[in-house]
Design a protein around this motif. Structure first.
Motif, PDB file in Angstrom:
ATOM      1  N   LEU A 130       0.836  -1.201   0.000  1.00 31.05           N
ATOM      2  CA  LEU A 130       0.000   0.000   0.000  1.00 31.05           C
ATOM      3  C   LEU A 130       0.878   1.261   0.000  1.00 31.05           C
ATOM      4  O   LEU A 130       0.604   2.227  -0.727  1.00 31.05           O
ATOM      5  CB  LEU A 130      -0.915  -0.026   1.232  1.00 31.05           C
ATOM      6  N   PHE A 159       3.882   1.457  -1.171  1.00 34.50           N
ATOM      7  CA  PHE A 159       4.487   1.502  -2.514  1.00 34.50           C
ATOM      8  C   PHE A 159       3.518   2.182  -3.492  1.00 34.50           C
ATOM      9  O   PHE A 159       3.909   3.067  -4.281  1.00 34.50           O
ATOM     10  CB  PHE A 159       4.810   0.065  -2.925  1.00 34.50           C
ATOM     11  N   MET A 160       2.243   1.797  -3.391  1.00 37.62           N
ATOM     12  CA  MET A 160       1.239   2.388  -4.295  1.00 37.62           C
ATOM     13  C   MET A 160       1.088   3.891  -4.035  1.00 37.62           C
ATOM     14  O   MET A 160       0.832   4.666  -4.950  1.00 37.62           O
ATOM     15  CB  MET A 160      -0.107   1.682  -4.107  1.00 37.62           C
ATOM     16  N   ARG A 161       1.239   4.282  -2.770  1.00 42.61           N
ATOM     17  CA  ARG A 161       1.149   5.705  -2.432  1.00 42.61           C
ATOM     18  C   ARG A 161       2.378   6.457  -2.947  1.00 42.61           C
ATOM     19  O   ARG A 161       2.299   7.630  -3.300  1.00 42.61           O
ATOM     20  CB  ARG A 161       1.044   5.899  -0.903  1.00 42.61           C
ATOM     21  N   ILE A 182       4.163   5.760  -5.638  1.00 43.29           N
ATOM     22  CA  ILE A 182       4.288   5.837  -7.103  1.00 43.29           C
ATOM     23  C   ILE A 182       3.889   7.221  -7.656  1.00 43.29           C
ATOM     24  O   ILE A 182       4.653   7.820  -8.418  1.00 43.29           O
ATOM     25  CB  ILE A 182       3.483   4.695  -7.785  1.00 43.29           C
ATOM     26  N   PRO A 183       2.724   7.782  -7.252  1.00 49.92           N
ATOM     27  CA  PRO A 183       2.374   9.105  -7.803  1.00 49.92           C
ATOM     28  C   PRO A 183       3.344  10.214  -7.362  1.00 49.92           C
ATOM     29  O   PRO A 183       3.438  11.245  -8.016  1.00 49.92           O
ATOM     30  CB  PRO A 183       0.969   9.370  -7.239  1.00 49.92           C
ATOM     31  N   ILE A 211       1.350  -4.607 -10.907  1.00 49.88           N
ATOM     32  CA  ILE A 211       1.027  -3.175 -10.858  1.00 49.88           C
ATOM     33  C   ILE A 211       1.058  -2.580 -12.266  1.00 49.88           C
ATOM     34  O   ILE A 211       0.146  -1.841 -12.668  1.00 49.88           O
ATOM     35  CB  ILE A 211       1.987  -2.447  -9.887  1.00 49.88           C
ATOM     36  N   MET A 237      -4.241   5.093 -11.520  1.00 50.36           N
ATOM     37  CA  MET A 237      -3.823   4.411 -10.287  1.00 50.36           C
ATOM     38  C   MET A 237      -5.018   3.783  -9.577  1.00 50.36           C
ATOM     39  O   MET A 237      -4.839   2.919  -8.726  1.00 50.36           O
ATOM     40  CB  MET A 237      -3.127   5.401  -9.338  1.00 50.36           C
ATOM     41  N   VAL A 268      -4.942   0.228  -9.817  1.00 54.93           N
ATOM     42  CA  VAL A 268      -3.927  -0.398  -8.964  1.00 54.93           C
ATOM     43  C   VAL A 268      -4.493  -0.599  -7.549  1.00 54.93           C
ATOM     44  O   VAL A 268      -4.277  -1.637  -6.926  1.00 54.93           O
ATOM     45  CB  VAL A 268      -2.628   0.445  -8.944  1.00 54.93           C
ATOM     46  N   TYR A 269      -5.243   0.400  -7.085  1.00 58.36           N
ATOM     47  CA  TYR A 269      -5.878   0.251  -5.763  1.00 58.36           C
ATOM     48  C   TYR A 269      -6.971  -0.828  -5.794  1.00 58.36           C
ATOM     49  O   TYR A 269      -7.168  -1.555  -4.824  1.00 58.36           O
ATOM     50  CB  TYR A 269      -6.451   1.587  -5.279  1.00 58.36           C
ATOM     51  N   PHE A 284      -5.319  -4.061  -5.415  1.00 51.54           N
ATOM     52  CA  PHE A 284      -4.959  -4.307  -4.018  1.00 51.54           C
ATOM     53  C   PHE A 284      -6.180  -4.742  -3.206  1.00 51.54           C
ATOM     54  O   PHE A 284      -6.140  -5.737  -2.471  1.00 51.54           O
ATOM     55  CB  PHE A 284      -4.343  -3.034  -3.418  1.00 51.54           C
TER      56      PHE A 284
END
Lengths: 160, 515
Positions: free
Chosen positions: A93, A95-97, A99-100, B397, B407, B410-411, B414
């Motif tokens: 999670l 990591f996903m935050r 990326i932007p 991803i 994105m 991507v969420y 998850f």
């Protein structure tokens, strides 16, 4: 819960009444479904309405089975495994935050490299060098395939 | 027709075909990249080519990608596309048994059989087959998907109730976004990007790949690698002989694929699931399905390849693109000034026949390349989990983001991934959820349009009084009765086995006199 006559979904450590847990999980979707259906009419809602009611019936069936003839399963082999799973989800999670903010090409190698080092059973300089080589090769391959080959843009951030 | 074969066999066309198949294999093996995307990207390159040459390269990509989506399904339990969901049911258990190479060879041999039979139908029977597809109206679509839903019993795992609940949940998730009929926005809860619905590929990566990553993490202390690789001499020969010994499975799966392939909108994902279900139903070793059966892999792969090839039939014979790739090919034909339809066979027979033969040859090229690559690909499972987990995560991803460049997907990956992992822990198999997601839009379109028709004609007339609907209803009832019968027999057998085990244990402990 036990005092009220309701079976506890978690019994003896990590053994779970899977039918009760399944019923409760499905109940979440049923509730969300009914919230979504509230006050809606028209052709678009015929099918979702049928599904939400069907899921409600199945949920009642699962809950009933949980009370009458429950099946129990082991969720996690140990508390350590549970901790690892939670940690992994938090890292993903995070990591996903990232990326932007930093862009895929900056955030990905850092996270992948860190993950390889942490997950590797052996430690030491050899693992670090091996991980660095694998991460670099993977990133180059992904860049060539997606950016150059297929022209697929990957997430960009403030920096790249 | 012979002229088409001779043209397809010229070195130039063969070169284009091999290049197309190789490109298709790369695309198909990467979750998130689809055959539609690859063929669409190739369209500008076909401007400069002869129409037949352009179609040959697109056909190569299509057939290569349809095989290659089995590679991640077999090796890491992640279907490359929705058409490989059923392949993962037995492919990954085979990998865990050290038979990854066998599973990959089974997949490419099945692709050869499927592509060949599909291409033969395209070459010989396209016009009558296309006419049959026109007799399918909304009620028939509804019933064919109801029939497909009975598959849940096959893939439900241990608990039938959880399997059905999972299937309904999948159907419900498929309704997120703008409705296929009526156009209302549903279950988005104010999240704008969800208006386009949950992307099927993203959902599949979430359902299959993400839980697999967490399981690999869980097992990292007990099992350092994803699976064993056992180098078996003559693996290709043995696998092919095993599959050939049951020719009915291959033929039945191919015919199911062709039949579903000609129906616009259904296509390879539905065909592979139905064929898998029928293979299990008719197999003497049905208990092996789901635990690593080569025949399960073959059924799914044969059907999805024959279905992919057959989906071109309504395009060429009627001018109706029934699948996304067919729509791309439709575009290519129009660019070259060719109008698909019955006239195409009369005026441009050579192009159609070259295309048909090239699809058949693409099956052969795929088989040869797939067999050659099966050994090195099979070794992927020996890569330590510590290396494989981050790489699969990066690919998951990228695959999710690449579809719509947002994105949010991507969420979604998850969310679905964590949900599927937790549901898996309490006995939910991802198969029925995936099945629901795949069938949702088709069954909804059929149901709601039929309801609209029934307002004018009466519901009995629409749903039950059409000959094709009656055949499909009979098949559905037979399927349900058969499912109940086999489930009950299985339940009785397990109870008897358990009782025997208890008696044996008590006897061993001296509790019952052996007399």
């Amino acid at each position: 819960m036990a005092e009220l006559g309701i079976p506890n979904p978690v019994v003896r450590g990590e053994r779970v009444n899977s039918d009760l847990a399944s019923g409760l999980s499905m109940l979440v979707f049923v509730v969300l479904g009914f919230i979504g259906l509230r006050g809606r009419t028209g052709d678009s809602w015929i099918f979702p309405r049928v599904l939400v009611w069907t899921l409600l019936i199945l949920t009642i069936g699962l809950l009933a089975k949980g009370f009458i003839r429950a099946e129990r399963v082991e969720m996690f082999a140990s508390r350590g495994v549970l901790r690892d799973v939670i940690l992994f989800c938090i890292v993903v999670l995070g990591f996903m935050r990232l990326i932007p903010q930093f862009g895929y090409w900056v955030a990905s190698p850092v996270v992948a490299f860190g993950m390889m080092i942490v997950l590797s059973p052996e430690k030491g300089r050899r693992v670090i060098i091996r991980s660095a080589i694998i991460v670099t090769a993977t990133m180059v391959l992904l860049y060539l395939l997606f950016n150059r080959g297929f022209g697929v843009p990957l997430p960009r951030g403030t920096f790249w | 027709m012979l002229e088409g074969l001779l043209l397809a066999l010229t070195p130039y066309y063969l070169f284009l075909l091999i290049a197309g198949v190789l490109g298709g294999i790369i695309v198909g093996a990467l979750p998130g990249l689809t055959a539609t995307m690859a063929t669409a990207l190739m369209v500008p390159f076909t401007f400069a080519l002869e129409p037949a040459a352009g179609l040959v390269i697109l056909g190569g990509i299509y057939v290569g990608a349809m095989y290659a989506d089995a590679i991640p399904a077999v090796l890491i339990n992640t279907p490359g596309t929705a058409a490989a969901v059923a392949t993962a049911f037995d492919g990954y258990p085979l990998t865990k048994k050290g038979m990854a190479q066998h599973a990959l060879i089974a997949a490419c041999f099945a692709s050869l059989v499927g592509a060949t039979i599909g291409a033969m139908f395209l070459l010989l029977l396209a016009p009558p087959m296309a006419a049959l597809s026109l007799r399918f109206g909304p009620p028939e679509y509804f019933w064919v998907t109801v029939f497909a839903i009975t598959i849940i019993a096959s893939i439900a795992g241990e608990s039938f109730l959880k399997g059905v609940a999972g299937g309904v949940l999948g159907l419900l998730l498929s309704t997120v976004g703008v409705g296929v009929v009526g156009g209302a926005t549903r279950f988005t809860f104010g999240i704008m990007p969800l208006q386009a619905g949950l992307q099927l590929i993203v959902a599949l990566i979430g359902l299959f790949a993400f839980p697999q990553l967490i399981r690999m993490l869980e097992e990292r202390f007990t099992r350092n690698v994803a699976g064993e690789y056992v180098n078996v001499p003559h693996a290709a020969r043995d696998t092919i002989l095993t599959l050939i010994r049951r020719p009915l499975n291959l033929i039945r799966s191919s015919l199911i694929g062709v039949f579903i392939g000609i129906l616009p909108g259904a296509g390879p994902p539905v065909a592979s699931l139905v064929a898998y279900n029928e293979a299990k139903r008719w197999s003497k070793d049905s208990h092996e399905f789901g635990h690593g059966s080569l025949h399960g892999v073959a059924a799914s792969e044969t059907a999805n390849n024959s279905s992919a090839t057959a989906s071109i039939i309504p395009l060429l014979a009627l001018g109706i693109p029934g699948a996304p790739v067919a729509a791309v090919i439709y575009g290519v034909l129009l660019i070259h000034g060719l109008r698909p339809g019955a006239q195409l066979y009369a005026t441009q027979g050579a192009i159609v026949h070259t295309f048909g033969w090239s699809l058949l040859l693409a099956g052969i090229v795929t088989f040869l390349l797939g067999t050659l690559l099966s050994r090195p690909l099979g070794r992927i499972v020996q890569i330590p989990n510590a290396v494989l987990v981050p790489i699969i995560l990066l690919l998951a991803i990228v695959g999710s983001f690449a579809l719509r460049n947002t994105m949010v997907d991507v969420y979604v990956l998850f969310g679905i991934g964590v949900g599927a992992y937790l549901l898996g822990k309490i006995g939910f198999h991802p198969g029925p959820i995936a099945l629901g997601l795949i069938l949702g839009p088709i069954v909804e379109g059929g149901l709601v349009t039929s309801f609209a028709l029934s307002r004018a004609k009466g519901w009995y007339e629409v749903f039950f009084n059409r000959p094709l609907s009656q055949v499909l209803i009979a098949m559905t009832i037979a399927s349900i009765v058969w499912t109940i019968y086999t489930r009950a027999a299985d339940f009785r057998r397990r109870n008897n086995d358990a009782a025997d085990d208890i008696v044996t244990e008590v006897r061993a402990a001296g509790g019952i006199d052996n007399g």
